[in-house]
Design a protein around this motif. Structure first.
Motif, PDB file in Angstrom:
ATOM      1  N   GLY A  84       0.831  -1.205   0.000  1.00 41.77           N
ATOM      2  CA  GLY A  84       0.000   0.000   0.000  1.00 41.77           C
ATOM      3  C   GLY A  84       0.860   1.247   0.000  1.00 41.77           C
ATOM      4  O   GLY A  84       1.971   1.232   0.516  1.00 41.77           O
ATOM      5  N   SER A  85       0.353   2.309  -0.610  1.00 44.88           N
ATOM      6  CA  SER A  85       1.124   3.554  -0.713  1.00 44.88           C
ATOM      7  C   SER A  85       0.355   4.713  -0.088  1.00 44.88           C
ATOM      8  O   SER A  85      -0.872   4.670   0.057  1.00 44.88           O
ATOM      9  CB  SER A  85       1.414   3.877  -2.187  1.00 44.88           C
ATOM     10  OG  SER A  85       0.206   4.047  -2.914  1.00 44.88           O
ATOM     11  N   TYR A  86       1.111   5.719   0.298  1.00 46.33           N
ATOM     12  CA  TYR A  86       0.491   6.926   0.860  1.00 46.33           C
ATOM     13  C   TYR A  86       1.163   8.149   0.255  1.00 46.33           C
ATOM     14  O   TYR A  86       2.276   8.087  -0.274  1.00 46.33           O
ATOM     15  CB  TYR A  86       0.618   6.950   2.386  1.00 46.33           C
ATOM     16  CG  TYR A  86       2.032   7.126   2.883  1.00 46.33           C
ATOM     17  CD1 TYR A  86       2.593   8.398   3.044  1.00 46.33           C
ATOM     18  CD2 TYR A  86       2.825   6.025   3.189  1.00 46.33           C
ATOM     19  CE1 TYR A  86       3.903   8.563   3.489  1.00 46.33           C
ATOM     20  CE2 TYR A  86       4.129   6.173   3.630  1.00 46.33           C
ATOM     21  CZ  TYR A  86       4.659   7.442   3.783  1.00 46.33           C
ATOM     22  OH  TYR A  86       5.936   7.595   4.221  1.00 46.33           O
ATOM     23  N   ARG A  87       0.474   9.293   0.368  1.00 44.50           N
ATOM     24  CA  ARG A  87       1.022  10.573  -0.092  1.00 44.50           C
ATOM     25  C   ARG A  87       0.527  11.667   0.834  1.00 44.50           C
ATOM     26  O   ARG A  87      -0.677  11.788   1.076  1.00 44.50           O
ATOM     27  CB  ARG A  87       0.595  10.876  -1.524  1.00 44.50           C
ATOM     28  CG  ARG A  87       1.212  12.159  -2.094  1.00 44.50           C
ATOM     29  CD  ARG A  87       0.845  12.331  -3.569  1.00 44.50           C
ATOM     30  NE  ARG A  87       1.513  13.471  -4.168  1.00 44.50           N
ATOM     31  CZ  ARG A  87       1.026  14.733  -4.166  1.00 44.50           C
ATOM     32  NH1 ARG A  87      -0.152  14.985  -3.605  1.00 44.50           N
ATOM     33  NH2 ARG A  87       1.718  15.705  -4.720  1.00 44.50           N
ATOM     34  N   TYR A  88       1.480  12.448   1.362  1.00 48.46           N
ATOM     35  CA  TYR A  88       1.147  13.575   2.234  1.00 48.46           C
ATOM     36  C   TYR A  88       1.449  14.865   1.496  1.00 48.46           C
ATOM     37  O   TYR A  88       2.602  15.137   1.141  1.00 48.46           O
ATOM     38  CB  TYR A  88       1.949  13.506   3.531  1.00 48.46           C
ATOM     39  CG  TYR A  88       1.770  14.719   4.418  1.00 48.46           C
ATOM     40  CD1 TYR A  88       0.591  14.913   5.140  1.00 48.46           C
ATOM     41  CD2 TYR A  88       2.774  15.678   4.524  1.00 48.46           C
ATOM     42  CE1 TYR A  88       0.423  16.025   5.942  1.00 48.46           C
ATOM     43  CE2 TYR A  88       2.617  16.796   5.323  1.00 48.46           C
ATOM     44  CZ  TYR A  88       1.438  16.971   6.031  1.00 48.46           C
ATOM     45  OH  TYR A  88       1.264  18.083   6.816  1.00 48.46           O
ATOM     46  N   ASP A  89       0.422  15.657   1.227  1.00 55.54           N
ATOM     47  CA  ASP A  89       0.556  16.937   0.543  1.00 55.54           C
ATOM     48  C   ASP A  89       1.021  17.981   1.558  1.00 55.54           C
ATOM     49  O   ASP A  89       0.303  18.291   2.518  1.00 55.54           O
ATOM     50  CB  ASP A  89      -0.781  17.333  -0.078  1.00 55.54           C
ATOM     51  CG  ASP A  89      -0.648  18.555  -0.977  1.00 55.54           C
ATOM     52  OD1 ASP A  89      -0.242  19.632  -0.477  1.00 55.54           O
ATOM     53  OD2 ASP A  89      -0.968  18.437  -2.181  1.00 55.54           O
TER      54      ASP A  89
END
Length: 500
Positions: A204-209
């Motif tokens: 699973g991947s995540y992205r924090y703006d």
């Protein structure tokens, strides 16, 4: 090669098609596959191992250990049987097995006698799994088959399948990228994420703006947290899934990423929303747009099973199977660490070597089962609370060792030795016969040995044999001043056990 018609022929065609699709045949060696083959060889103690792919005419080794050629004909080989039956195979002695007794691989090099192999499978687009090769171990000597052999190989085959799947995913992604060539920044982000996923078996991947201070998750991350996708990312509670220690480490690592731009990976304990304990691997790196950081991107992977396997393998490598005490290698590892500390702080380390008196008589008169029971009883007593802080180990046969607690003075060591001499007296009653086992102890201190492990153990060994010559069932301490072990009887004084 086994011949077949109808469904067998169709199945063979499917296997060959799957093999073509993964594009693994005749590729250069890869460290991950080589490491897996070496791990199988080490764990099962065989002379050879391989990860084998089977095409219509040959078997080709993606990874191999031992005297194996890069490829061999398929006919009369072992792995094609696993490939064709898609079932595990153990051959205890190939020379006694009709299927293989005339095989050139048995009658000539590499002179295979023992074989254990399990299928390596891939999942097809329709959801069906198909065998494309094997993970196997081989040896020049026959051996008694053990169910554990196949269990270990099956677990390692899962890792091989994960490596192949990650490689196949990478290949498909590269093909798709060539076809689309869209959204350069999006592709760049996906490329980085995919590269990490390929290395870590993507979960699973995540992205924090950074500007919006908002986080997005893939479905895989929700699954790891055991949270519904519909509930959205629990932004205010994300770090609460980590225990406090790992939470602080994760935050510090993220701050370093922001300060230095260097990515990181870390393993951490983790508790899901349903309260289930997990082990996870986290990665993080900066996403740039026009040279400026715009987001943090990364992966989180559930490695609980892998971590458990590694812990079991580590425990097995460090533990004596019969007594469940530390084995010789683990004792040496801990002793070396203690000696490094001793050299740095100029402290003394005490080692006790123990030899069981009368043990051979138990084996000879009452049998090896009774002897094994004695060894287990000794181990149980060495684990008693009265020896808290000690590291007991079985060095082999009827030889044991104890690493005394740190900062152990002569008075406490005297009490430990007195207790040991009492606890090592064991009466064995069986087959209408009674046998008595005692323990003789040799003691040495690290300062007298110059903080050198080999010298320290030689000193303790010399003291042990001096004690045996004087009176079995007693303890002696090595004396540097007189250049030999000095005798001490059953009642050992604190002053005599203290380092000279």
């Amino acid at each position: 090669m086994l011949q077949g018609t109808g469904s067998n022929t169709q199945r063979e065609a499917l296997r060959q098609q799957a093999l073509i699709e993964i594009a693994l045949l005749d590729t250069p060696p890869e460290r991950e596959f080589d490491a897996l083959a070496k791990l199988a060889q080490r764990m099962l103690g065989t002379g050879m191992s391989s990860i084998t792919l089977i095409d219509p005419e040959r078997q080709w080794f993606k990874a191999r250990c031992g005297p194996l050629a890069a490829e061999t004909p398929r006919a009369q080989a072992f792995c094609p049987v696993v490939f064709e039956t898609e079932a595990p195979l153990i051959v205890a002695d190939a020379k006694l097995d009709r299927r293989f007794e005339a095989s050139p691989f048995v009658t000539g090099a590499p002179n295979i006698r023992y074989y254990a192999g399990v299928p390596v499978r891939v999942r097809r687009a329709d959801g069906d799994t198909i065998t494309i090769g094997t993970l196997c171990v081989l040896d020049e000597r026959p051996r008694e088959p053990m169910a554990a052999d196949l269990e270990v190989l099956t677990e390692l085959a899962c890792l091989a399948e994960a490596l192949i799947e990650a490689r196949a995913v990478a290949l498909r992604a590269a093909e798709n990228a060539e076809e689309r060539r869209v959204a350069v920044e999006g592709l760049e982000r996906e490329r980085r994420q995919f590269k990490q996923a390929e290395r870590m078996a993507d979960m699973g991947s995540y992205r924090y703006d950074i500007e919006k201070q908002s986080t997005s998750w893939s479905d895989g991350v929700f699954a790891i947290h055991e949270l519904p996708v519909s509930g959205g990312v629990p932004t205010g509670e994300i770090m609460n899934f980590f225990p406090e220690t790992d939470r602080a480490l994760f935050r510090a690592a993220v701050e370093r990423v922001l300060d230095t731009g260097e990515p990181f990976e870390m393993d951490a304990d983790f508790v899901t929303a349903k309260g289930n304990a997990r082990r996870v691997r986290c990665s993080c790196e900066i996403e740039l747009a026009k040279g400026k950081p715009v987001a943090l991107v990364g992966l989180i992977q559930d490695i609980t099973e892998r971590h458990g396997l590694e812990e079991r393998l580590r425990h097995r490598a460090r533990t004596d199977d019969l007594t469940q005490l530390a084995n010789r290698a683990e004792f040496h590892r801990v002793l070396d660490a203690r000696l490094r500390e001793a050299r740095a702080s100029d402290v003394d380390v005490a080692v006790l070597l123990i030899d069981l008196d009368g043990f051979k008589g138990v084996n000879d008169r009452l049998g090896h089962a009774a002897g094994d029971d004695v060894l287990r009883r000794v181990a149980e007593r060495l684990r008693a609370s009265s020896y808290t802080g000690c590291l007991p180990a079985r060095l082999g046969g009827d030889e044991f060792a104890i690493l005394a607690p740190a900062a152990c003075d002569g008075a406490r060591l005297s009490a430990i030795v007195q207790r040991l001499l009492h606890d090592l007296e064991i009466i064995v009653d069986g087959q209408s016969q009674i046998a008595r086992v005692t323990g003789t102890i040799g003691l040495a201190w690290s300062r007298e040995a110059g903080q050198d492990r080999d010298v320290l153990l030689r000193h303790a060994d010399a003291a042990l044999y001096a004690a045996k010559r004087a009176q079995k069932g007693t303890a002696q301490s090595y004396s540097v001043q007189v250049g030999q072990a000095t005798a001490q009887g059953r009642r050992v004084s604190a002053s005599k056990l203290a380092p000279k």
